[in-house]
Design a protein around this motif. Sequence first.
Motif, PDB file in Angstrom:
ATOM      1  N   ALA A  24       0.823  -1.224   0.000  1.00  0.00           N
ATOM      2  CA  ALA A  24       0.000   0.000   0.000  1.00  0.00           C
ATOM      3  C   ALA A  24       0.850   1.264   0.000  1.00  0.00           C
ATOM      4  CB  ALA A  24      -0.917  -0.014   1.217  1.00  0.00           C
ATOM      5  N   LYS A  25       2.113   1.160   0.418  1.00  0.00           N
ATOM      6  CA  LYS A  25       2.988   2.345   0.491  1.00  0.00           C
ATOM      7  C   LYS A  25       3.524   2.779  -0.883  1.00  0.00           C
ATOM      8  CE  LYS A  25       3.452   2.813   5.108  1.00  0.00           C
ATOM      9  NZ  LYS A  25       4.571   2.309   5.871  1.00  0.00           N
ATOM     10  N   ALA A  26       3.378   1.915  -1.898  1.00  0.00           N
ATOM     11  CA  ALA A  26       3.959   2.204  -3.220  1.00  0.00           C
ATOM     12  C   ALA A  26       3.504   3.558  -3.760  1.00  0.00           C
ATOM     13  CB  ALA A  26       3.613   1.098  -4.206  1.00  0.00           C
ATOM     14  N   ALA A  27       2.203   3.817  -3.673  1.00  0.00           N
ATOM     15  CA  ALA A  27       1.646   5.050  -4.257  1.00  0.00           C
ATOM     16  C   ALA A  27       2.248   6.306  -3.645  1.00  0.00           C
ATOM     17  CB  ALA A  27       0.130   5.054  -4.087  1.00  0.00           C
ATOM     18  N   SER A  28       2.476   6.305  -2.324  1.00  0.00           N
ATOM     19  CA  SER A  28       3.007   7.509  -1.675  1.00  0.00           C
ATOM     20  C   SER A  28       4.537   7.592  -1.728  1.00  0.00           C
ATOM     21  CB  SER A  28       2.537   7.566  -0.217  1.00  0.00           C
ATOM     22  OG  SER A  28       2.983   6.402   0.468  1.00  0.00           O
ATOM     23  N   MET A  29       5.227   6.455  -1.786  1.00  0.00           N
ATOM     24  CA  MET A  29       6.693   6.474  -1.730  1.00  0.00           C
ATOM     25  C   MET A  29       7.357   6.681  -3.090  1.00  0.00           C
ATOM     26  SD  MET A  29       7.442   3.522   1.140  1.00  0.00           S
ATOM     27  CE  MET A  29       9.136   3.926   1.555  1.00  0.00           C
ATOM     28  N   ILE A  30       6.722   6.177  -4.172  1.00  0.00           N
ATOM     29  CA  ILE A  30       7.331   6.320  -5.508  1.00  0.00           C
ATOM     30  C   ILE A  30       6.988   7.698  -6.067  1.00  0.00           C
ATOM     31  CG2 ILE A  30       7.399   5.414  -7.873  1.00  0.00           C
ATOM     32  CD1 ILE A  30       6.683   2.631  -6.646  1.00  0.00           C
ATOM     33  N   VAL A  31       8.015   8.507  -6.293  1.00  0.00           N
ATOM     34  CA  VAL A  31       7.765   9.865  -6.811  1.00  0.00           C
ATOM     35  C   VAL A  31       7.886   9.941  -8.329  1.00  0.00           C
ATOM     36  CG1 VAL A  31       8.356  11.051  -4.665  1.00  0.00           C
ATOM     37  CG2 VAL A  31      10.173  10.583  -6.318  1.00  0.00           C
ATOM     38  N   LEU A  32       8.651   9.023  -8.935  1.00  0.00           N
ATOM     39  CA  LEU A  32       8.783   9.034 -10.405  1.00  0.00           C
ATOM     40  C   LEU A  32       9.201   7.666 -10.921  1.00  0.00           C
ATOM     41  CD1 LEU A  32       8.699  10.797 -13.003  1.00  0.00           C
ATOM     42  CD2 LEU A  32      11.144  11.222 -12.675  1.00  0.00           C
ATOM     43  N   GLU A  33       8.498   7.236 -11.994  1.00  0.00           N
ATOM     44  CA  GLU A  33       8.890   6.019 -12.718  1.00  0.00           C
ATOM     45  C   GLU A  33       9.302   6.440 -14.121  1.00  0.00           C
ATOM     46  OE1 GLU A  33       5.824   2.978 -12.877  1.00  0.00           O
ATOM     47  OE2 GLU A  33       5.187   3.532 -10.852  1.00  0.00           O
ATOM     48  N   GLU A  34      10.516   6.126 -14.504  1.00  0.00           N
ATOM     49  CA  GLU A  34      11.021   6.457 -15.836  1.00  0.00           C
ATOM     50  C   GLU A  34      11.339   5.163 -16.573  1.00  0.00           C
ATOM     51  OE1 GLU A  34      12.404   9.553 -17.793  1.00  0.00           O
ATOM     52  OE2 GLU A  34      10.476   9.888 -16.826  1.00  0.00           O
ATOM     53  N   SER A  35      10.819   5.005 -17.778  1.00  0.00           N
ATOM     54  CA  SER A  35      11.192   3.826 -18.573  1.00  0.00           C
ATOM     55  C   SER A  35      12.051   4.279 -19.757  1.00  0.00           C
ATOM     56  CB  SER A  35       9.945   3.101 -19.074  1.00  0.00           C
ATOM     57  OG  SER A  35       9.288   3.874 -20.048  1.00  0.00           O
ATOM     58  N   TYR A  36      12.919   3.389 -20.228  1.00  0.00           N
ATOM     59  CA  TYR A  36      13.742   3.691 -21.412  1.00  0.00           C
ATOM     60  C   TYR A  36      13.625   2.534 -22.387  1.00  0.00           C
ATOM     61  CZ  TYR A  36      17.225   0.288 -19.798  1.00  0.00           C
ATOM     62  OH  TYR A  36      17.853  -0.872 -19.419  1.00  0.00           O
ATOM     63  N   GLU A  37      13.867   2.820 -23.651  1.00  0.00           N
ATOM     64  CA  GLU A  37      13.860   1.778 -24.685  1.00  0.00           C
ATOM     65  C   GLU A  37      15.285   1.277 -24.879  1.00  0.00           C
ATOM     66  OE1 GLU A  37      10.997   0.720 -25.850  1.00  0.00           O
ATOM     67  OE2 GLU A  37       9.940   2.319 -24.777  1.00  0.00           O
ATOM     68  N   VAL A  38      15.415   0.002 -25.152  1.00  0.00           N
ATOM     69  CA  VAL A  38      16.737  -0.597 -25.319  1.00  0.00           C
ATOM     70  C   VAL A  38      17.448  -0.027 -26.560  1.00  0.00           C
ATOM     71  CG1 VAL A  38      15.732  -2.665 -26.371  1.00  0.00           C
ATOM     72  CG2 VAL A  38      17.959  -2.810 -25.395  1.00  0.00           C
ATOM     73  N   SER A  39      16.676   0.591 -27.449  1.00  0.00           N
ATOM     74  CA  SER A  39      17.269   1.197 -28.657  1.00  0.00           C
ATOM     75  C   SER A  39      17.863   2.587 -28.391  1.00  0.00           C
ATOM     76  CB  SER A  39      16.193   1.317 -29.747  1.00  0.00           C
ATOM     77  OG  SER A  39      15.079   2.038 -29.236  1.00  0.00           O
ATOM     78  N   GLU A  40      17.591   3.179 -27.213  1.00  0.00           N
ATOM     79  CA  GLU A  40      18.131   4.509 -26.891  1.00  0.00           C
ATOM     80  C   GLU A  40      19.653   4.415 -26.721  1.00  0.00           C
ATOM     81  OE1 GLU A  40      16.115   6.706 -23.725  1.00  0.00           O
ATOM     82  OE2 GLU A  40      14.283   5.592 -24.143  1.00  0.00           O
ATOM     83  N   PRO A  41      20.396   5.379 -27.281  1.00  0.00           N
ATOM     84  CA  PRO A  41      21.858   5.317 -27.135  1.00  0.00           C
ATOM     85  C   PRO A  41      22.317   5.635 -25.708  1.00  0.00           C
ATOM     86  CG  PRO A  41      21.215   7.271 -28.382  1.00  0.00           C
ATOM     87  CD  PRO A  41      19.974   6.478 -28.169  1.00  0.00           C
ATOM     88  N   THR A  42      21.551   6.473 -25.002  1.00  0.00           N
ATOM     89  CA  THR A  42      21.944   6.868 -23.641  1.00  0.00           C
ATOM     90  C   THR A  42      20.709   7.115 -22.784  1.00  0.00           C
ATOM     91  OG1 THR A  42      22.932   8.665 -22.346  1.00  0.00           O
ATOM     92  CG2 THR A  42      22.232   9.220 -24.548  1.00  0.00           C
ATOM     93  N   ILE A  43      20.870   6.929 -21.479  1.00  0.00           N
ATOM     94  CA  ILE A  43      19.731   7.163 -20.573  1.00  0.00           C
ATOM     95  C   ILE A  43      19.984   8.416 -19.713  1.00  0.00           C
ATOM     96  CG2 ILE A  43      18.650   4.881 -20.435  1.00  0.00           C
ATOM     97  CD1 ILE A  43      21.121   5.713 -17.828  1.00  0.00           C
TER      98      ILE A  43
END
Length: 408
Positions: free
Chosen positions: A201-220
């Motif tokens: 239940a703490k996930a919603a309040s504790m996670i401030v940002l989720e960032e996803s990247y594509e494996v085709s991106e040269p850099t993150i």
Amino acid sequence: MSAIKKLAILSAAFGLLAATSGGALAQKKYDPGASDTEIKIGNIMPYSGPASAYGVIAKTEEAYFKKINAEGGINGRKINFISYDDAYSPPKTVEQARKLVESDEALIVFNPLGTPPNTAIQKYLNSKKVPQLFVATGATKWNDPKSFPWTMGWQPNYQSETQIYAKYILKNKPDAKIGILYQNDDYGKDYLKGFKDGLGAKAASMIVLEESYEVSEPTIDSHIVKLKASGADVFINITTPKFAAQAIKKNAEIGWKPLHFLNNVSASIGSVMKPAGFENAQDIISSNYLKDTSDPEWKNDPGMKAFDEFLAKYYPEANRIDSFVMYGYTVAQGLVHVLKASGDNLTRENVMKQAASIKGLEIGSLLPGIRVNTSATDFAPISAVQLQKFKGETWERFGEVIDAEVGG
């Protein structure tokens, strides 16, 4: 009928009877890929592309099978190891799997790497009843013998691993502001699910940002900048080696110093920590189930001595501090155990049966207290890990060995 003719018929009949009963006593059973002289093992690995750091796994396996062949093979049969590059591209994986099964007629497809690539070939291999054995990915779905009886995992599963990190955070940093970077595919999402389940239940309040990247991106790099700007003071780093090294470097460059958790699949000192800079990697937390070659604790350990002897003789050019080398060495021993147990019944069905009957197998490269166990209803051979923190130029383990079974 003359007495001579009768005698000839009688002796022919006795000869046939002797041949049949002898055959029944020592009957050998083979499927495609196995014979009196060889066992054909197929493999698919990203030797090129964004996950090419993993290519050394198959090179180590090939070297280990050379060792086995030099020592007389498996029950007198030589291993013929056929390994193809798929560049971590699922359509290419499908092509290579078909080639291994339909052209090469491999007995099994062993330790193919990556969650998206293995997902792409799972239905095909199961429909062909070809073992997809000890896959090199910790996705939770490989432990599903009911739906996929021909697919079996190897390493601790991803969801369990991140549940352990979540529980550590809840206990040690309950007011954490968490930023997550994950690869936008089945591998990344599996880890992410485990982490959120662990927070509950703490996930919603504790996670401030989720960032996803594509494996085709040269850099993150841009994702790291966004995560720092979010105010996160805990960083969950769900990346493959190339991107893991980039993230560690970028954190240092922009002066972001969160409590940093790095998934086990990128915890290699040789492929990730050293290229990222040891000074940038201090205090990162990860987990392991294998002995760390850079840890002086194992200097006189028989398992480590055996590993070093193997490298010196069969793979001298290997990067000893690359944990993917140790991984390949360990899983190859798992396969050798299964093939030996299969005896002269080298059918695909029997190989899977033996793989699902491993009880308390000790391999010298596993951490003390961690053993390989499977059953007809449990296709997760290794399910325990220990937390570790990066200090100086090595990982330091801490806490107890934790059984990482989901829900366990």
